[in-house]
Scaffold this active site. Structure first.
Site, PDB file in Angstrom:
ATOM      1  N   TYR A   1     -45.462  39.397-107.742  1.00  0.00           N
ATOM      2  CA  TYR A   1     -44.552  38.548-107.333  1.00  0.00           C
ATOM      3  C   TYR A   1     -43.136  38.971-107.985  1.00  0.00           C
ATOM      4  CZ  TYR A   1     -41.913  34.162-107.697  1.00  0.00           C
ATOM      5  OH  TYR A   1     -40.928  33.128-107.380  1.00  0.00           O
ATOM      6  N   GLU A   2     -43.206  39.668-109.264  1.00  0.00           N
ATOM      7  CA  GLU A   2     -41.961  40.032-109.626  1.00  0.00           C
ATOM      8  C   GLU A   2     -41.229  41.112-108.975  1.00  0.00           C
ATOM      9  OE1 GLU A   2     -39.546  41.584-113.852  1.00  0.00           O
ATOM     10  OE2 GLU A   2     -41.891  41.386-113.780  1.00  0.00           O
TER      11      GLU A   2
ATOM     12  N   ASP B   1     -44.041  28.229-111.093  1.00  0.00           N
ATOM     13  CA  ASP B   1     -43.302  27.616-109.892  1.00  0.00           C
ATOM     14  C   ASP B   1     -42.122  26.785-110.392  1.00  0.00           C
ATOM     15  OD1 ASP B   1     -42.623  25.848-107.570  1.00  0.00           O
ATOM     16  OD2 ASP B   1     -44.715  25.529-107.278  1.00  0.00           O
TER      17      ASP B   1
ATOM     18  N   ASP C   1     -55.387  23.356-116.358  1.00  0.00           N
ATOM     19  CA  ASP C   1     -53.891  23.145-116.638  1.00  0.00           C
ATOM     20  C   ASP C   1     -53.679  23.544-117.816  1.00  0.00           C
ATOM     21  OD1 ASP C   1     -51.340  22.031-117.020  1.00  0.00           O
ATOM     22  OD2 ASP C   1     -51.740  20.472-115.353  1.00  0.00           O
TER      23      ASP C   1
ATOM     24  N   ASP D   1     -37.365  34.264-112.115  1.00  0.00           N
ATOM     25  CA  ASP D   1     -36.419  34.769-111.553  1.00  0.00           C
ATOM     26  C   ASP D   1     -35.878  33.743-110.416  1.00  0.00           C
ATOM     27  OD1 ASP D   1     -38.369  34.271-109.483  1.00  0.00           O
ATOM     28  OD2 ASP D   1     -38.552  36.307-108.678  1.00  0.00           O
TER      29      ASP D   1
END
Length: 260
Positions: free
Chosen positions: A241-242, A163, A141, A200
């Site tokens: 992902y983008e 997230d 983390d 996004d």
């Protein structure tokens, strides 16, 4: 990687033991990420590096910066480590197939090169016999890692596509919280240290701006940087992902805040 770089456990000094033998809540041993670290140099921390595409490309563009990446997702860490190992064995940098070229998606938020924060580093002209000597990985983390980092030691913190936890009831799980800002401000160098965000998700973009605005109003300590520094200097790649988000009609939004 320790073997390839000929590092031994005896290389630790007192300052580099902060993350040694600590336990995460998931029960995994935290990685000793500060081995051989020079905290008085220039350091960038990427929280949540995904598959490492941006971290590896960024580290090549800024060979004089120490680049620390943290991610709790084991498959992504494995992908990154595999790329690094192959690069070290072959003596050649990994090349991302999807580079951001400054055209199209939300380009109006990008600053021209002369408006970006000054940086003495330049892309490496020669292939290093041992690429990525300026990279360290923490498989855990990144927010918890902040507490092990010395104060006033980080130049830039990158947070890209975290997230968003879009449900209203899940806002407490979002990575940006008032306590997070306090820790980031502690580790960033005063008056020059910067936090960069790319997302996004409108909900996360607005949430982050609201949290920063609330802290600035009540305590000060941050200023928003506009226009956004040229993304090619801090987010030179476009992740899967983008790209998927763009295909689905989403667009990337940016924020930059400077410690002051």
């Amino acid at each position: 990687l320790k073997q390839l770089y000929q590092l031994s456990d005896d290389d630790d000094d007192e300052e580099s033991k902060g993350a040694t033998e600590q336990k995460t809540e998931e029960g995994e041993d935290a990685v000793t990420i500060t081995k051989g670290w020079k905290w008085d140099g220039s350091t960038t921390l990427e929280i949540g590096f995904g598959d490492g595409s941006n971290l590896l490309t960024y580290s090549q563009l800024h060979p004089n910066k120490m680049c620390l990446g943290a991610d709790i997702h084991s498959p992504g860490v494995g992908t990154l480590m595999k790329r690094m190992e192959e690069s070290i064995n072959n003596g050649i940098y990994w090349k991302c197939p999807n580079m951001y070229n400054g055209d199209g998606n939300n380009n109006e938020n990008d600053a021209s090169p002369q408006e970006e924060k000054e940086d003495e580093t330049k892309p490496s002209a020669n292939v290093d016999a041992k690429p990525y000597q300026n990279v360290r990985i923490y498989a855990g983390d990144g927010i918890k890692l902040l507490s092990y980092i010395p104060s006033n030691s980080i130049d830039d913190i990158l947070l890209t596509f975290p997230d968003p936890w879009p449900n209203n009831g899940h806002y407490k799980w979002r990575v940006i919280q008032i306590a997070t800002l306090a820790e980031m401000k502690r580790v960033l160098k005063p008056n020059t240290g910067r936090f960069y965000l790319a997302t996004d998700a409108v909900c996360f973009h607005e949430w982050t701006h609201d949290v920063f605005t609330k802290v600035v109003k009540e305590e000060g300590g941050w200023r928003e940087v506009k226009p956004i520094p040229d993304r090619r200097e801090w987010l030179p790649v476009m992740s899967k992902y983008e790209l998927k988000g763009i295909e689905e009609g989403r667009f990337t939004m940016y924020q930059c805040w400077e410690s002051c």
